[in-house]
Design a protein around this motif. Structure first.
Motif, mmCIF file in Angstrom:
data_model
loop_
_atom_site.group_PDB
_atom_site.id
_atom_site.type_symbol
_atom_site.label_atom_id
_atom_site.label_comp_id
_atom_site.label_asym_id
_atom_site.label_seq_id
_atom_site.Cartn_x
_atom_site.Cartn_y
_atom_site.Cartn_z
ATOM 1 N N MET A 27 9.711 -9.486 -2.746
ATOM 2 C CA MET A 27 9.065 -8.598 -1.805
ATOM 3 C C MET A 27 7.712 -9.190 -1.442
ATOM 4 O O MET A 27 6.994 -9.668 -2.306
ATOM 5 C CB MET A 27 8.883 -7.202 -2.424
ATOM 6 N N GLU A 28 7.392 -9.135 -0.158
ATOM 7 C CA GLU A 28 6.095 -9.606 0.308
ATOM 8 C C GLU A 28 5.509 -8.554 1.248
ATOM 9 O O GLU A 28 6.223 -8.034 2.112
ATOM 10 C CB GLU A 28 6.254 -10.949 1.023
ATOM 11 N N ILE A 29 4.225 -8.228 1.054
ATOM 12 C CA ILE A 29 3.550 -7.211 1.862
ATOM 13 C C ILE A 29 2.180 -7.747 2.273
ATOM 14 O O ILE A 29 1.435 -8.245 1.427
ATOM 15 C CB ILE A 29 3.338 -5.897 1.073
ATOM 16 N N THR A 30 1.849 -7.629 3.546
ATOM 17 C CA THR A 30 0.504 -7.934 4.033
ATOM 18 C C THR A 30 -0.133 -6.608 4.411
ATOM 19 O O THR A 30 0.490 -5.786 5.086
ATOM 20 C CB THR A 30 0.557 -8.885 5.245
ATOM 21 N N PHE A 31 -1.375 -6.391 3.964
ATOM 22 C CA PHE A 31 -2.002 -5.087 4.157
ATOM 23 C C PHE A 31 -3.520 -5.203 4.200
ATOM 24 O O PHE A 31 -4.101 -6.181 3.750
ATOM 25 C CB PHE A 31 -1.587 -4.138 3.019
ATOM 26 N N SER A 32 -4.145 -4.149 4.717
ATOM 27 C CA SER A 32 -5.598 -4.015 4.665
ATOM 28 C C SER A 32 -5.930 -3.106 3.482
ATOM 29 O O SER A 32 -5.069 -2.385 2.986
ATOM 30 C CB SER A 32 -6.129 -3.399 5.968
ATOM 31 N N LEU A 33 -7.174 -3.127 3.035
ATOM 32 C CA LEU A 33 -7.557 -2.306 1.884
ATOM 33 C C LEU A 33 -7.365 -0.819 2.136
ATOM 34 O O LEU A 33 -7.130 -0.056 1.205
ATOM 35 C CB LEU A 33 -9.001 -2.602 1.480
ATOM 36 N N GLU A 34 -7.428 -0.405 3.400
ATOM 37 C CA GLU A 34 -7.198 0.999 3.731
ATOM 38 C C GLU A 34 -5.760 1.424 3.429
ATOM 39 O O GLU A 34 -5.475 2.604 3.290
ATOM 40 C CB GLU A 34 -7.514 1.277 5.216
ATOM 41 N N GLU A 35 -4.860 0.471 3.341
ATOM 42 C CA GLU A 35 -3.439 0.757 3.102
ATOM 43 C C GLU A 35 -3.039 0.594 1.635
ATOM 44 O O GLU A 35 -1.856 0.689 1.296
ATOM 45 C CB GLU A 35 -2.579 -0.187 3.946
ATOM 46 N N ILE A 36 -3.994 0.384 0.754
ATOM 47 C CA ILE A 36 -3.682 0.016 -0.628
ATOM 48 C C ILE A 36 -2.902 1.090 -1.384
ATOM 49 O O ILE A 36 -2.039 0.774 -2.204
ATOM 50 C CB ILE A 36 -4.937 -0.421 -1.402
ATOM 51 N N ASN A 37 -3.155 2.360 -1.123
ATOM 52 C CA ASN A 37 -2.402 3.418 -1.806
ATOM 53 C C ASN A 37 -0.930 3.402 -1.408
ATOM 54 O O ASN A 37 -0.053 3.604 -2.247
ATOM 55 C CB ASN A 37 -3.026 4.788 -1.568
ATOM 56 N N ASP A 38 -0.662 3.123 -0.130
ATOM 57 C CA ASP A 38 0.730 3.006 0.325
ATOM 58 C C ASP A 38 1.403 1.795 -0.306
ATOM 59 O O ASP A 38 2.572 1.842 -0.675
ATOM 60 C CB ASP A 38 0.800 2.889 1.849
ATOM 61 N N VAL A 39 0.665 0.709 -0.442
ATOM 62 C CA VAL A 39 1.200 -0.508 -1.063
ATOM 63 C C VAL A 39 1.523 -0.240 -2.532
ATOM 64 O O VAL A 39 2.581 -0.637 -3.031
ATOM 65 C CB VAL A 39 0.207 -1.682 -0.912
ATOM 66 N N ALA A 40 0.626 0.448 -3.229
ATOM 67 C CA ALA A 40 0.864 0.782 -4.630
ATOM 68 C C ALA A 40 2.144 1.615 -4.771
ATOM 69 O O ALA A 40 2.956 1.376 -5.665
ATOM 70 C CB ALA A 40 -0.337 1.532 -5.200
ATOM 71 N N LYS A 41 2.330 2.564 -3.871
ATOM 72 C CA LYS A 41 3.528 3.401 -3.902
ATOM 73 C C LYS A 41 4.784 2.556 -3.678
ATOM 74 O O LYS A 41 5.783 2.719 -4.373
ATOM 75 C CB LYS A 41 3.418 4.493 -2.826
ATOM 76 N N LYS A 42 4.725 1.623 -2.709
ATOM 77 C CA LYS A 42 5.870 0.750 -2.444
ATOM 78 C C LYS A 42 6.192 -0.111 -3.661
ATOM 79 O O LYS A 42 7.367 -0.301 -4.002
ATOM 80 C CB LYS A 42 5.582 -0.163 -1.244
ATOM 81 N N LEU A 43 5.155 -0.638 -4.305
ATOM 82 C CA LEU A 43 5.377 -1.464 -5.496
ATOM 83 C C LEU A 43 6.048 -0.660 -6.605
ATOM 84 O O LEU A 43 7.000 -1.121 -7.233
ATOM 85 C CB LEU A 43 4.059 -2.062 -5.993
ATOM 86 N N LEU A 44 5.560 0.550 -6.848
ATOM 87 C CA LEU A 44 6.150 1.394 -7.876
ATOM 88 C C LEU A 44 7.595 1.759 -7.545
ATOM 89 O O LEU A 44 8.450 1.785 -8.429
ATOM 90 C CB LEU A 44 5.313 2.654 -8.086
ATOM 91 N N ASN A 45 7.878 2.004 -6.276
ATOM 92 C CA ASN A 45 9.236 2.351 -5.855
ATOM 93 C C ASN A 45 10.184 1.159 -5.875
ATOM 94 O O ASN A 45 11.394 1.327 -5.823
ATOM 95 C CB ASN A 45 9.226 2.991 -4.464
ATOM 96 N N SER A 46 9.621 -0.051 -5.958
ATOM 97 C CA SER A 46 10.454 -1.255 -5.966
ATOM 98 C C SER A 46 11.044 -1.532 -7.346
ATOM 99 O O SER A 46 11.835 -2.450 -7.510
ATOM 100 C CB SER A 46 9.630 -2.462 -5.509
ATOM 101 N N GLY A 47 10.632 -0.750 -8.339
ATOM 102 C CA GLY A 47 11.177 -0.939 -9.680
ATOM 103 C C GLY A 47 10.387 -1.910 -10.536
ATOM 104 O O GLY A 47 10.973 -2.767 -11.202
ATOM 105 N N LEU A 48 9.071 -1.775 -10.538
ATOM 106 C CA LEU A 48 8.239 -2.624 -11.396
ATOM 107 C C LEU A 48 8.690 -2.511 -12.845
ATOM 108 O O LEU A 48 9.074 -1.439 -13.305
ATOM 109 C CB LEU A 48 6.767 -2.197 -11.320
ATOM 110 N N LYS A 49 8.609 -3.594 -13.548
ATOM 111 C CA LYS A 49 8.924 -3.590 -14.976
ATOM 112 C C LYS A 49 7.735 -3.001 -15.740
ATOM 113 O O LYS A 49 6.684 -2.753 -15.167
ATOM 114 C CB LYS A 49 9.234 -5.007 -15.433
#
Length: 135
Positions: A1-23
């Motif tokens: 998975m690869e995501i490009t984002f601005s710091l304003e989007e960091i909470n959404d990115v964190a949610k996507k990472l958690l939903n991706s099945g982090l170990k």
């Protein structure tokens, strides 16, 4: 998975990472100032941590509790000189505790990181955005 984002989007990115099945063990690779701690704070917040989160630079590990009682360990291994120092502090007990471990500067303990882990690489781009690669 690869995501490009601005710091304003960091909470959404964190949610996507958690939903991706982090170990349970997650390593963060990036240059100084690229946003490792900021991303870890956002992940902790998405997991229900209400306490103030900060980099454990001087203590090496911070413990956070989520609203449902789960424990998250946040490591900053930057100040370690040897893997033996990490082993002496009982780092392996944290890694095999069954709790989420978020690790900055895992390069300091390459032989101690469990093989079964997720790896997040953060690259700061020229336009101020960040690119995350999750493996």
């Amino acid at each position: 998975m690869e995501i490009t984002f601005s710091l304003e989007e960091i909470n959404d990115v964190a949610k996507k990472l958690l939903n991706s099945g982090l170990k349970q063990i997650v390593t963060f690779h990036a240059d100084m100032g690229a946003g490792k701690t900021t991303l870890i704070k956002a992940i902790a917040k998405q997991m229900g941590v209400e306490d103030v989160t900060a980099s454990p630079t001087f203590s090496l590990v911070n413990e956070y509790e989520t609203e449902n009682g789960d424990i998250i360990y946040h490591f900053d291994l930057y100040r370690l000189n040897t893997e033996e120092e990490a082993y002496d502090m009982g780092i392996d007990e944290y890694f095999y505790s069954g709790n989420m471990c978020l690790i900055e500067w895992p390069e300091k303990t390459p032989n101690l990181i469990p093989l079964d882990h997720s790896s997040i690489n953060i690259k700061q781009l020229a336009d101020g955005k960040r690119r995350i690669t999750l493996k």
